[in-house]
Design a protein around this motif. Sequence first.
Motif, PDB file in Angstrom:
ATOM      1  N   VAL A 102      21.517  43.547  21.835  1.00 31.27           N
ATOM      2  CA  VAL A 102      22.899  43.151  21.581  1.00 31.27           C
ATOM      3  C   VAL A 102      22.924  42.416  20.247  1.00 31.27           C
ATOM      4  N   ALA A 103      23.964  42.643  19.450  1.00 33.57           N
ATOM      5  CA  ALA A 103      24.071  41.990  18.151  1.00 33.57           C
ATOM      6  C   ALA A 103      24.110  40.475  18.325  1.00 33.57           C
ATOM      7  N   PRO A 104      23.313  39.731  17.531  1.00 37.20           N
ATOM      8  CA  PRO A 104      23.269  38.267  17.663  1.00 37.20           C
ATOM      9  C   PRO A 104      24.431  37.601  16.930  1.00 37.20           C
ATOM     10  N   THR A 105      24.699  36.352  17.314  1.00 39.28           N
ATOM     11  CA  THR A 105      25.795  35.595  16.727  1.00 39.28           C
ATOM     12  C   THR A 105      25.264  34.340  16.049  1.00 39.28           C
ATOM     13  N   SER A 106      26.148  33.448  15.618  1.00 41.25           N
ATOM     14  CA  SER A 106      25.943  32.200  14.880  1.00 41.25           C
ATOM     15  C   SER A 106      26.044  32.485  13.386  1.00 41.25           C
ATOM     16  N   THR A 107      25.999  31.442  12.573  1.00 40.68           N
ATOM     17  CA  THR A 107      26.115  31.635  11.125  1.00 40.68           C
ATOM     18  C   THR A 107      24.820  32.129  10.493  1.00 40.68           C
ATOM     19  N   ILE A 108      23.763  32.309  11.297  1.00 41.38           N
ATOM     20  CA  ILE A 108      22.541  32.955  10.802  1.00 41.38           C
ATOM     21  C   ILE A 108      22.154  34.146  11.666  1.00 41.38           C
ATOM     22  N   GLY A 109      22.867  34.379  12.793  1.00 33.90           N
ATOM     23  CA  GLY A 109      22.568  35.514  13.652  1.00 33.90           C
ATOM     24  C   GLY A 109      21.276  35.358  14.409  1.00 33.90           C
ATOM     25  N   ASP A 110      21.160  34.259  15.196  1.00 35.09           N
ATOM     26  CA  ASP A 110      19.876  33.984  15.848  1.00 35.09           C
ATOM     27  C   ASP A 110      19.903  34.060  17.364  1.00 35.09           C
ATOM     28  N   PHE A 111      21.049  34.275  18.024  1.00 33.07           N
ATOM     29  CA  PHE A 111      21.036  34.350  19.485  1.00 33.07           C
ATOM     30  C   PHE A 111      22.165  35.239  19.984  1.00 33.07           C
ATOM     31  N   VAL A 112      21.973  35.765  21.200  1.00 32.63           N
ATOM     32  CA  VAL A 112      22.990  36.571  21.870  1.00 32.63           C
ATOM     33  C   VAL A 112      23.878  35.634  22.676  1.00 32.63           C
ATOM     34  N   ASP A 113      25.183  35.762  22.502  1.00 32.72           N
ATOM     35  CA  ASP A 113      26.141  34.863  23.144  1.00 32.72           C
ATOM     36  C   ASP A 113      26.395  35.300  24.584  1.00 32.72           C
ATOM     37  N   LEU A 114      25.838  34.545  25.528  1.00 35.63           N
ATOM     38  CA  LEU A 114      26.009  34.864  26.947  1.00 35.63           C
ATOM     39  C   LEU A 114      27.449  34.738  27.410  1.00 35.63           C
ATOM     40  N   SER A 115      28.246  33.928  26.716  1.00 39.46           N
ATOM     41  CA  SER A 115      29.628  33.720  27.151  1.00 39.46           C
ATOM     42  C   SER A 115      30.489  34.961  26.962  1.00 39.46           C
ATOM     43  N   MET A 116      29.963  35.983  26.285  1.00 35.45           N
ATOM     44  CA  MET A 116      30.708  37.225  26.088  1.00 35.45           C
ATOM     45  C   MET A 116      30.426  38.234  27.199  1.00 35.45           C
TER      46      MET A 116
ATOM     47  N   GLY B 141      17.126  22.962  14.517  1.00 36.04           N
ATOM     48  CA  GLY B 141      17.938  23.257  13.344  1.00 36.04           C
ATOM     49  C   GLY B 141      18.844  24.456  13.532  1.00 36.04           C
ATOM     50  N   ASN B 142      18.367  25.480  14.255  1.00 40.69           N
ATOM     51  CA  ASN B 142      19.200  26.664  14.453  1.00 40.69           C
ATOM     52  C   ASN B 142      20.433  26.368  15.296  1.00 40.69           C
ATOM     53  N   SER B 143      20.326  25.412  16.230  1.00 39.27           N
ATOM     54  CA  SER B 143      21.491  25.077  17.064  1.00 39.27           C
ATOM     55  C   SER B 143      22.628  24.516  16.217  1.00 39.27           C
ATOM     56  N   GLN B 144      22.307  23.985  15.064  1.00 40.90           N
ATOM     57  CA  GLN B 144      23.339  23.443  14.174  1.00 40.90           C
ATOM     58  C   GLN B 144      24.121  24.545  13.471  1.00 40.90           C
ATOM     59  N   ARG B 145      23.697  25.795  13.648  1.00 42.10           N
ATOM     60  CA  ARG B 145      24.387  26.953  13.074  1.00 42.10           C
ATOM     61  C   ARG B 145      25.346  27.596  14.067  1.00 42.10           C
ATOM     62  N   ASN B 146      25.460  27.025  15.249  1.00 44.12           N
ATOM     63  CA  ASN B 146      26.314  27.591  16.298  1.00 44.12           C
ATOM     64  C   ASN B 146      27.748  27.104  16.099  1.00 44.12           C
ATOM     65  N   SER B 147      28.484  27.795  15.256  1.00 50.55           N
ATOM     66  CA  SER B 147      29.834  27.349  14.912  1.00 50.55           C
ATOM     67  C   SER B 147      30.908  27.886  15.830  1.00 50.55           C
ATOM     68  N   THR B 148      30.525  28.693  16.835  1.00 51.56           N
ATOM     69  CA  THR B 148      31.516  29.334  17.709  1.00 51.56           C
ATOM     70  C   THR B 148      31.491  28.804  19.134  1.00 51.56           C
ATOM     71  N   TYR B 149      30.703  27.779  19.414  1.00 49.58           N
ATOM     72  CA  TYR B 149      30.525  27.247  20.766  1.00 49.58           C
ATOM     73  C   TYR B 149      29.974  28.319  21.713  1.00 49.58           C
ATOM     74  N   GLY B 150      29.148  29.206  21.177  1.00 45.17           N
ATOM     75  CA  GLY B 150      28.494  30.199  22.012  1.00 45.17           C
ATOM     76  C   GLY B 150      27.342  29.573  22.782  1.00 45.17           C
ATOM     77  N   SER B 151      26.763  30.353  23.691  1.00 40.58           N
ATOM     78  CA  SER B 151      25.656  29.868  24.520  1.00 40.58           C
ATOM     79  C   SER B 151      24.548  30.908  24.550  1.00 40.58           C
TER      80      SER B 151
END
Length: 921
Positions: free
Chosen positions: A244-258, A213-223
């Motif tokens: 590192v500050a987390p991303t997504s629309t709920i803030g659940d993971f660190v975006d490795l692509s950054m 369900g959390n993957s459905q909150r990834n609106s930025t194509y982050g990884s």
Amino acid sequence: MFNPSLFKTRLFSAAASTIILSAGMGGVHAETPAPGGEVAFNIDAPMLGDALRAFGAQSGTPILFSESLVVGRAAPGLNGTFAPADALDRLLQGSGLEAVKGQGQAVIIRKRTDAPEPVVPPARPPREEAPAETLPDSSRAKADPGTLRIDTVTVTGTSLRGIAPESSPLQIYSREDILGSGVTTTEQFIRTLPQNFGGGSTEFTSQGLPTDGNSQRNSTYGSGANLRGLGSGATLTLLNGNRVAPTSTIGDFVDLSMIPVSALERIDVLSDGASSIYGGDAVAGVINLVLRDDFDGAETGLRYGAVTDGDMEEVRFSQTLGKNWAGGNIIGTYEYMDRDALGLSDRPDIAAPTLLNGGPINVIDAFDLLPQQTRHSLVLSGRQALGDRLEIASTALYSDRKVESSSVGIANTTSVAKSWIESESLSATFSADYMLRPDWSLTLDGTYSRIRNDNVQQIILPAVATPSEAKTESSLWSVGLLARGDLFALPGGTIHAALGGQFRREDFALRQVGMSPLRDGTRDISAVFAELLIPLVGTENRIPGIDRLELNLSGRIDDYSDFGSTANPKAGLLWVPVDRLKLRGSYSTSFAPPTLGQSGANDRAVGVLPYDFIRNILAIPLPDPSLAGVNYMITIGTAPDLEPETSTTYTAGFDYELMRGRQSLTLSGSYYDIRFEDRLGVTPVPGNLNANYAPGFAFADPGLFPEGTVIFFPSEAQIAAVIDSLSRPVIFAGGATALENIGFINNVSLTRNLASTETSGLDLQVSYETDTDAGHLSASLNGNYILDFVQRASDTTPAVETLNTLYYPVDLQMRGQVALARGNLTSSLFLNYVDSYATDKTAAASRIDSWTTVDLSLSWAFEPSTPGWLSGSALSLSVTNLFDKMPPRTPPLTGFTITGFDPANASPLGRFVALELRKTF
């Protein structure tokens, strides 16, 4: 005029011809410090510590040592081409120190036990001021031969300095490992690790996965990283050991692509629970991305790559500048990366999903499998010694990433939407290290990190619609104080200790432009922690069968302002029965707090409807006459009283090293068992039926659902409690007009702490090296075999084995490497394997084939004496998926617009060829 198609054809032809050529010439760079492939060294640092850091940077080897162990020791100059082992021997000659192989690819510098203490000549004329006290290695007098002495940078998984506990499985990947793998980005390298599951939040799915369900909150194509397949939020990703500050629309993971791959020095992967050290999120483990912080000179890199079938091209440019001086250094790295989109029309072997009515999609050209991305990143890092006891250091990372993607909306007719996303991140750290006395230090550190996402979406077919815009901002700052040193000596050695505290504030907000905040949360976290390493048996008291016996204890208490306190211990044991064999085990508890996007959700709403109204629509039989004619309340959104997700982890393993002449063999194996409970989710209804069927099941079987799921004939206080928790006004429908005659409250669709996952498995790493007439040969294997992966939607539902089913982890994944080094030519051949599995566990399930791909990496290092601009350069050619093996076919999933391959266990990229030139000045 430049012709991309012609260039790609010639590039692949060059790859093919180079393979043929290399078959007779050699292969890859040797793992240091083993002899074999030679490296051009240019080391003029007068002090041994600086010289060892330069050796690590120039050879691509993680070099670990205690600063106090090398203080005051001079180093000889080293200029020329040497095998890394020979170069290291020259640097250590006469120092009384030796190099041994450590965890992963690391090389450990330690005091030789068979040599007297050397007389250390002065490295420079004495200063006029009073001489500083020499800081000896605090445990030198009773150092255990196998103990890992480390640099002033703490090893991942411990708060101790000067020691690295070996009771938990830790893999260290050097800069050479990362760049030599042929990847372009940080997230691509993490996806090559068998311990990381490719599902969760990735750029491969625009709407996430049905299994996460959390993957459905990834609106930025982050990884995000996803160790053990427990979700991106259950892996703690650090940058230089800091959050590192987390991303997504709920803030659940660190975006490795950054994170720019050009700025990485190494990646540490701790596959064990670690909340006793780091606090929240370290359930499945920790991935620590360590940036380069010591480089003298200039380095320029240019990489171009493209798929051999399709129009996707990729460019990466990097520039690094660094300067060292007595007592300090500064380094800066800039990286630019641009990649085209990969469309479904480029992959005709991958089936497209259908419309809801079964009709075909007629706009395949508008369906992106991978989005277009452009990123700019800048890293600055510096350190400076202020006197003999104080050192300050600071690092800052800024990244700006723009994504453009085209997606197809699937209803009974086709629609096309465009997304324009910009993500901007900034992370900065500062630390001050002060030596209180020779065996104790005090560290004050501060961290600030934030990421802002701006997501604009617009439907462009069948008609252009008004665009919508959503903005998220996630930030954190923290300060911490840490004391570490030696307590007292035991017969087995000196007890090492660390204790500290930390305060952190986190903020998160999601706003739809023109609307009130959808999610808005702030919380404060206070923590205290401590760690001990107790050598029970060492050099002085070892007995047959017990060369070393060490106990590592750690614990941490975190107090969250939104849900309260949690305490998490860890115990690790290392037993060395004989030389070169280490047996280890650990027990720990960990936790993952609810994300701020969940605890700060403003999505709680309730609908009030006549029960007879919904029963007639769905043909639901009346459970009991007492429910005839009643109204009911159905809640949606996130519960207001979320608790942390909790876990218990056991690990056991071994590490063995055998050396015979110029051959070496290293074996490491680990068993893990994780029970992850109180996971956030909604309550499942038997048969995957609509939530409105739940009251009938609950009336017939009151124990079917968790307590509080369906509340029959609620009191006025219970009704008022629901109303008080809402973020939005009550919705009346179906003829209901007031909060009266409420027969039941249905909380089935409310996100709560309900679910659990249990998984266990085996990891195996094998490494072999030897010299042959053809060059230095090395081979390695990294594999993960999952024994079980069992999930429960709630404690009242049956356990479901989801291993080896679509979008879930597969039992066996492996990555092997064969390498040969000869002269200036280095080459590697990688084999990637994912086992076969099935769409589900039913008898009618479709089989999904195993997937085997081969990667190739070739590099030629030009001598410093080479005339012209090629002096000091390296030319590399890499081919990912050499034989262009398409991912196994799977049934498309229309509801999530997932095409006919499994994005959790495969990639649609196909053969990708890249050429890179890197030059050092």
